[in-house]
Design a protein around this motif. Sequence first.
Motif, PDB file in Angstrom:
ATOM      1  N   GLU A 179      56.038  11.442 -13.025  1.00 53.01           N
ATOM      2  CA  GLU A 179      55.930  10.905 -14.380  1.00 53.01           C
ATOM      3  C   GLU A 179      54.500  10.438 -14.683  1.00 53.01           C
ATOM      4  O   GLU A 179      53.961  10.684 -15.769  1.00 53.01           O
ATOM      5  CB  GLU A 179      56.914   9.742 -14.530  1.00 53.01           C
ATOM      6  CG  GLU A 179      57.089   9.247 -15.937  1.00 53.01           C
ATOM      7  CD  GLU A 179      58.153   8.160 -16.008  1.00 53.01           C
ATOM      8  OE1 GLU A 179      58.403   7.715 -17.137  1.00 53.01           O
ATOM      9  OE2 GLU A 179      58.724   7.746 -14.972  1.00 53.01           O
ATOM     10  N   ARG A 221      57.823   7.558  -8.978  1.00 48.04           N
ATOM     11  CA  ARG A 221      57.183   7.628 -10.296  1.00 48.04           C
ATOM     12  C   ARG A 221      56.034   8.634 -10.373  1.00 48.04           C
ATOM     13  O   ARG A 221      55.552   8.930 -11.467  1.00 48.04           O
ATOM     14  CB  ARG A 221      56.628   6.259 -10.687  1.00 48.04           C
ATOM     15  CG  ARG A 221      57.680   5.215 -10.942  1.00 48.04           C
ATOM     16  CD  ARG A 221      58.380   5.481 -12.226  1.00 48.04           C
ATOM     17  NE  ARG A 221      59.295   4.377 -12.540  1.00 48.04           N
ATOM     18  CZ  ARG A 221      59.952   4.300 -13.654  1.00 48.04           C
ATOM     19  NH1 ARG A 221      59.822   5.218 -14.571  1.00 48.04           N
ATOM     20  NH2 ARG A 221      60.768   3.299 -13.866  1.00 48.04           N
ATOM     21  N   ARG A 232      61.862   3.768 -18.289  1.00 48.12           N
ATOM     22  CA  ARG A 232      60.670   4.585 -18.540  1.00 48.12           C
ATOM     23  C   ARG A 232      59.391   3.754 -18.458  1.00 48.12           C
ATOM     24  O   ARG A 232      59.406   2.540 -18.664  1.00 48.12           O
ATOM     25  CB  ARG A 232      60.750   5.208 -19.929  1.00 48.12           C
ATOM     26  CG  ARG A 232      61.931   6.111 -20.103  1.00 48.12           C
ATOM     27  CD  ARG A 232      61.892   6.707 -21.449  1.00 48.12           C
ATOM     28  NE  ARG A 232      61.740   8.150 -21.252  1.00 48.12           N
ATOM     29  CZ  ARG A 232      61.740   9.017 -22.207  1.00 48.12           C
ATOM     30  NH1 ARG A 232      61.849   8.635 -23.448  1.00 48.12           N
ATOM     31  NH2 ARG A 232      61.617  10.294 -21.940  1.00 48.12           N
TER      32      ARG A 232
END
Length: 139
Positions: free
Chosen positions: A110, A107, A133
């Motif tokens: 992101e 992650r 997400r």
Amino acid sequence: MNVFFDNCTSPILASTLHGFIHHDGHNAIHVRDVSGLANGRHSKDVEWIDFLRRSNDEWMFVSGDGRVLKNPAERAALRSAGLHGFILAPAYQKTPMNQVASVLVWRWPEMLQITRLLAPPSMHEVPINKGTRLRALPM
């Protein structure tokens, strides 16, 4: 970017992420390893939030405790500190540590992108499933 891990996370997560991101000039540190906190690892949330706010460095934090958003004093401190926060979804508590660490590394791009695109303060939940997400949380 500096990443702060609170007491609701394992120090293993901070050291693992640090090993992955350090070569790009980023740092990850667990609350137990922060010098300058008056109560060290036993600092209350508002104390470490204030510590990060007063720092001249750019910080985000990772917590395993979503209650930080329910306490009015902590919520106000987070808003005034202008931090990007990432709360680990409840499923992390039942997940083996090696898998939690791997999801955080997965992650990382992101999370970093969110800090670049959104003005602080912001708060997101980090789901355990890699295909899901990040979810924005109300501040």
